[in-house]
Design a protein around this motif. Structure first.
Motif, mmCIF file in Angstrom:
data_model
loop_
_atom_site.group_PDB
_atom_site.id
_atom_site.type_symbol
_atom_site.label_atom_id
_atom_site.label_comp_id
_atom_site.label_asym_id
_atom_site.label_seq_id
_atom_site.Cartn_x
_atom_site.Cartn_y
_atom_site.Cartn_z
ATOM 1 N N GLN A 69 -8.623 -19.267 6.246
ATOM 2 C CA GLN A 69 -7.504 -19.802 6.637
ATOM 3 C C GLN A 69 -6.073 -19.659 5.503
ATOM 4 O O GLN A 69 -4.639 -18.998 5.476
ATOM 5 N N LYS A 70 -6.555 -20.994 4.727
ATOM 6 C CA LYS A 70 -5.831 -20.255 2.726
ATOM 7 C C LYS A 70 -5.513 -19.343 2.319
ATOM 8 O O LYS A 70 -4.131 -19.289 2.413
ATOM 9 N N GLU A 71 -6.033 -18.166 2.569
ATOM 10 C CA GLU A 71 -5.920 -16.340 1.946
ATOM 11 C C GLU A 71 -5.019 -16.198 2.556
ATOM 12 O O GLU A 71 -4.408 -15.691 2.222
ATOM 13 N N ALA A 72 -5.459 -16.525 3.992
ATOM 14 C CA ALA A 72 -4.599 -15.242 5.031
ATOM 15 C C ALA A 72 -3.269 -16.046 5.058
ATOM 16 O O ALA A 72 -2.019 -14.968 4.293
ATOM 17 N N LEU A 73 -3.081 -17.466 5.139
ATOM 18 C CA LEU A 73 -1.425 -18.190 4.892
ATOM 19 C C LEU A 73 -1.285 -17.820 3.236
ATOM 20 O O LEU A 73 -0.010 -16.812 3.166
ATOM 21 N N LEU A 74 -1.551 -17.743 2.389
ATOM 22 C CA LEU A 74 -1.427 -17.434 0.924
ATOM 23 C C LEU A 74 -1.110 -15.625 0.415
ATOM 24 O O LEU A 74 0.262 -15.514 0.298
ATOM 25 N N SER A 75 -1.726 -14.704 1.321
ATOM 26 C CA SER A 75 -1.232 -13.484 1.696
ATOM 27 C C SER A 75 0.528 -13.225 2.405
ATOM 28 O O SER A 75 1.134 -12.544 2.468
ATOM 29 N N TYR A 76 0.261 -14.977 3.054
ATOM 30 C CA TYR A 76 2.418 -13.575 2.994
ATOM 31 C C TYR A 76 3.270 -14.644 2.084
ATOM 32 O O TYR A 76 4.403 -15.261 2.508
ATOM 33 N N LEU A 118 -9.445 -11.925 6.840
ATOM 34 C CA LEU A 118 -9.231 -11.249 8.076
ATOM 35 C C LEU A 118 -9.214 -11.677 9.834
ATOM 36 O O LEU A 118 -8.083 -11.274 10.373
ATOM 37 N N SER A 119 -10.033 -12.169 9.789
ATOM 38 C CA SER A 119 -9.641 -13.211 11.188
ATOM 39 C C SER A 119 -8.541 -13.592 11.870
ATOM 40 O O SER A 119 -8.399 -14.180 12.347
ATOM 41 N N TYR A 120 -8.069 -14.509 10.936
ATOM 42 C CA TYR A 120 -7.203 -15.313 10.502
ATOM 43 C C TYR A 120 -5.111 -14.932 10.288
ATOM 44 O O TYR A 120 -4.247 -15.026 9.928
ATOM 45 N N SER A 121 -5.866 -12.704 10.690
ATOM 46 C CA SER A 121 -4.712 -12.706 10.725
ATOM 47 C C SER A 121 -4.215 -12.566 9.162
ATOM 48 O O SER A 121 -2.416 -12.590 8.957
ATOM 49 N N ALA A 122 -4.736 -11.759 8.737
ATOM 50 C CA ALA A 122 -3.986 -12.147 7.046
ATOM 51 C C ALA A 122 -3.088 -10.794 6.701
ATOM 52 O O ALA A 122 -3.442 -9.636 8.227
ATOM 53 N N ASN A 123 -2.218 -10.555 6.040
ATOM 54 C CA ASN A 123 -1.089 -9.514 5.307
ATOM 55 C C ASN A 123 -1.870 -8.895 4.683
ATOM 56 O O ASN A 123 -2.250 -8.860 3.259
ATOM 57 N N GLN A 124 -2.903 -8.132 5.381
ATOM 58 C CA GLN A 124 -3.473 -6.332 4.997
ATOM 59 C C GLN A 124 -2.988 -6.027 3.411
ATOM 60 O O GLN A 124 -3.813 -6.008 2.550
ATOM 61 N N PRO A 125 -1.758 -5.577 3.945
ATOM 62 C CA PRO A 125 -1.862 -4.813 2.372
ATOM 63 C C PRO A 125 -1.065 -5.520 1.660
ATOM 64 O O PRO A 125 -1.467 -4.985 0.335
ATOM 65 N N PHE A 126 -1.666 -7.343 1.362
ATOM 66 C CA PHE A 126 -1.236 -7.487 0.277
ATOM 67 C C PHE A 126 -2.734 -8.769 -0.341
ATOM 68 O O PHE A 126 -2.167 -8.667 -1.048
ATOM 69 N N ILE A 127 -3.314 -7.801 -0.336
ATOM 70 C CA ILE A 127 -5.158 -8.250 0.224
ATOM 71 C C ILE A 127 -5.936 -6.871 -0.756
ATOM 72 O O ILE A 127 -5.857 -6.042 -0.238
ATOM 73 N N TYR A 128 -6.475 -7.477 -1.925
ATOM 74 C CA TYR A 128 -6.533 -6.379 -2.177
ATOM 75 C C TYR A 128 -8.042 -7.637 -3.197
ATOM 76 O O TYR A 128 -8.350 -8.333 -3.146
ATOM 77 N N GLY A 129 -8.269 -6.048 -3.850
ATOM 78 C CA GLY A 129 -10.537 -7.029 -4.042
ATOM 79 C C GLY A 129 -10.672 -6.627 -5.484
ATOM 80 O O GLY A 129 -10.511 -5.204 -6.253
ATOM 81 N N CYS A 130 -11.620 -7.215 -5.916
ATOM 82 C CA CYS A 130 -12.289 -7.170 -7.559
ATOM 83 C C CYS A 130 -13.084 -7.512 -8.405
ATOM 84 O O CYS A 130 -13.368 -8.684 -8.041
#
Length: 362
Positions: free
Chosen positions: A106-113, A135-147
């Motif tokens: 939930q925290k990461e999802a909020l951070l993406s906004y 993603l299940s917490y409705s994250a702002n997907q275009p602002f999420i990257y993976g590394c």
């Protein structure tokens, strides 16, 4: 679908600002566009650190780089800030921050906004449902990257099957991904142990361009980043020359290769037939193009090993001038050996699937 890119890493806490800038200019010249920048400590005090990092990031931005700041959790305490306010990093000019530690989703999802519009980069090197939870917490997907992580200690890098499984979790959601390769000359990293900084253990002692070819060939990595600093100019140049979208094998030509065979080999786009076989990779379009060209039987051996490249000779009937890459050892007088794939790249043959495109260079 994102275009594939190359990146470098910088460690301002362990390096000289002028050397970092020289490296940026050189990397820019060879088409690198992304920076992984480590912020491990702020022992010099908030203002001094801010000036150093904003100067370097601003210089990089003027060259066209985007910068991800890798932030250790203790930095927030040292700076007296929280994850709820990312202003400090935005003011430095960063484009993204990498979360070294995970929260509850939930925290990461909020951070993406975040109002600063910073990308939030997640650690990919855990084969768990971490991303799905976020993603299940409705994250702002275009602002999420993976590394992925890198691994300074020899023997601790990821095994290939684990890497593939963990990467698919991100790629299946269309998330942009990155992973690290290691320079064979760079000696700057985040820690005092630096046996190279690859993501995959199998890459640790390979030439840098072979590591990159492999990551791109998996179709699971969008950005390949050199983990340690500073790579040599020769390494940067070799990476700039690789094809990021299809495998181009380095080959050693046979001494008796003729002009037609040389042209078939080096001057054509090769495509593996869709109805594949275990014995060879077949590139069949060239035989139509060169069907009227003679190709005498060569005097050299017709015993072939994995990685040999052969072309059908005049005794091969309708298959004359078909190019094949040997996967299993066999003997056939109707084919001439024209070249051999370099030893370090043989494992990349596993990534040439049905209809895949590939080329050769010497």
């Amino acid at each position: 679908m994102t275009k594939r890119s190359l990146g470098i890493s910088l460690y301002p806490d362990h390096s000289n600002l002028d050397d970092d800038k020289r490296y940026l200019v050189q990397a820019n010249r060879y088409g690198f566009t992304r920076i992984f920048m480590s912020m491990l400590e702020v022992s010099e005090g908030k203002e001094k650190v801010a000036k150093k990092f904003s100067d370097l990031i601003g210089f990089a931005k003027d060259l066209g780089f985007s910068t991800t700041l890798d932030i250790a959790p203790n930095i927030f305490d040292q700076l007296g800030i929280s994850y709820d306010d990312l202003d400090f990093f935005a003011e430095l000019g960063a484009d993204a921050i990498r979360l070294d530690q995970g929260f509850d989703g939930q925290k990461e999802a909020l951070l993406s906004y975040n109002p600063q519009n910073l990308n939030i980069e997640l650690n990919m090197s855990n084969d768990v449902a971490y991303l799905d939870n976020i993603l299940s917490y409705s994250a702002n997907q275009p602002f999420i990257y993976g590394c992925h992580n890198f691994y300074p200690q020899r023997g601790t890098g990821l095994p290939l099957d684990f890497f593939i499984s963990a990467s698919k979790r991100f790629k299946n959601h269309g998330i942009e991904t990155a992973a690290f390769i290691t320079s064979q000359v760079g000696n700057i990293g985040p820690w005092d142990i630096n046996d190279g900084l690859p993501t995959l253990e199998m890459h640790r002692d390979l030439p840098i361009e072979v590591q990159a070819k492999h990551l791109f060939a998996t179709n699971l990595v969008d950005c390949v980043i050199i983990g340690n600093a500073y790579a040599s100019e020769d390494e940067l140049k070799k990476l700039s020359e690789i094809n990021r979208y299809q495998l181009v094998f380095n080959v050693e030509l046979s001494e008796d290769i003729n002009q037609v065979e040389r042209e078939i080999l080096l001057d054509n786009q090769h495509v593996r037939r869709g109805d594949i076989t275990d014995l060879v990779i077949r590139s069949t379009e060239v035989r139509k193009k060169y069907k009227h060209n003679d190709n005498p039987v060569s005097q050299s051996s017709h015993d072939f090993k994995r990685g040999d490249i052969v072309i059908g000779n005049d005794n091969f009937g309708k298959y004359k001038n078909e190019l094949q890459v040997v996967l299993q050892d066999h003997t056939d007088e109707r084919k001439n050996k024209v070249a051999q794939i370099s030893q370090t790249e043989l494992f990349l043959l596993d990534y040439v699937g049905p209809w895949n495109k590939f080329k050769f260079r010497r």
